[in-house]
Design an enzyme around this catalytic site. Sequence first.
Site, PDB file in Angstrom:
ATOM      1  N   TYR A  92       0.867  -1.182   0.000  1.00 29.83           N
ATOM      2  CA  TYR A  92       0.000   0.000   0.000  1.00 29.83           C
ATOM      3  C   TYR A  92       0.902   1.229   0.000  1.00 29.83           C
ATOM      4  O   TYR A  92       1.495   1.586   1.014  1.00 29.83           O
ATOM      5  CB  TYR A  92      -0.895  -0.031   1.240  1.00 29.83           C
ATOM      6  CG  TYR A  92      -1.983   1.029   1.293  1.00 29.83           C
ATOM      7  CD1 TYR A  92      -2.200   1.938   0.269  1.00 29.83           C
ATOM      8  CD2 TYR A  92      -2.822   1.091   2.409  1.00 29.83           C
ATOM      9  CE1 TYR A  92      -3.200   2.881   0.332  1.00 29.83           C
ATOM     10  CE2 TYR A  92      -3.831   2.038   2.492  1.00 29.83           C
ATOM     11  CZ  TYR A  92      -4.011   2.933   1.458  1.00 29.83           C
ATOM     12  OH  TYR A  92      -5.010   3.875   1.530  1.00 29.83           O
ATOM     13  N   LYS A 113      -1.334  -1.250  -4.139  1.00 28.74           N
ATOM     14  CA  LYS A 113      -2.374  -0.236  -4.134  1.00 28.74           C
ATOM     15  C   LYS A 113      -1.663   1.102  -4.252  1.00 28.74           C
ATOM     16  O   LYS A 113      -0.974   1.539  -3.325  1.00 28.74           O
ATOM     17  CB  LYS A 113      -3.216  -0.297  -2.866  1.00 28.74           C
ATOM     18  CG  LYS A 113      -4.281   0.797  -2.811  1.00 28.74           C
ATOM     19  CD  LYS A 113      -5.113   0.736  -1.540  1.00 28.74           C
ATOM     20  CE  LYS A 113      -6.137   1.881  -1.519  1.00 28.74           C
ATOM     21  NZ  LYS A 113      -6.966   1.875  -0.291  1.00 28.74           N
TER      22      LYS A 113
END
Length: 302
Positions: A144, A172
């Site tokens: 992330y 992400k």
Amino acid sequence: MAQDIAENLPLHGIHVPLVTPFTRTGEVAAEALEALAHEVLDAGAAGIVALGTTAEAAGLDEAERDLVTGVCARVCGERGAPLAVGAGAGGTRAAEASLARLTRWPEVRAALVTVPPFVRPSAAGVLAHFARLAEVSPVPLIVYHIPYRTGQPLDAAALRALGALPGVAGMKFAGGGIGEDAIALLGDLPAGFEVLAGDDAYLSPLLALGAVGGILALAHLATDRFAELAAAWRAGDVARARPLGHALARMSAAAFAEPNPAVLKGVLHAQGRIPTPDVRLPLLPSSQRAVTAVTAALERLE
């Protein structure tokens, strides 16, 4: 290894990082959470994410985090949908312990692990951190990357090195925009590594550049339209994708006018999908003005 991960963990499409609904007495509203999970999957979501930022994971105690994970695991097990769970920590040893807990839920297919926040290690330190986590994690990792929260910017070379690690399935990408590093990364991805959009407003251009989907808070709303956008770009249907992408971006801008997930919860409550619009301190509930703006944008979209 990369091919095995890709086959066992499909990342294409829209994955919804579920909010944590609360009851009027402040407990986790487990039945509402379960209903939300089914609703977004029914509407075309490819999978769900538990304990992301949108879930207010930092405001939940350990028992509540386990409850949320258990509910989402049960739904994904019933539906055959992939479940990713937010895990990790600022320190590597603590992140290892967080990942080890995921063995309690065999339905968990991936861990969403943020770049170490606040500590601000070097790029080499970030790489060493994820190399260690990938070695010990019971499931593949989705990195992330959200530098406006972590305080840790990484260039395309560093992001590519993370993507090349065995056990890292994807990223992400929530860079707060689309700059040179995003373009360079998407133009030369490591084998078996895929990028998911993390900023709702930039979903369409990231898909156009080569992202395979997104992990998007606003996909609680108009889930089918977000899924349609991802499918349109994948099919190369620019005529359908471009106007839909602009419309979803306008709705996203309205939803993030106040800290996430306050506005989203306000809209979900107004729709009757969660029992309260409550968030936990230090977050505050959304203004009615913001809820009205998103509701109006949603009506125009439909």
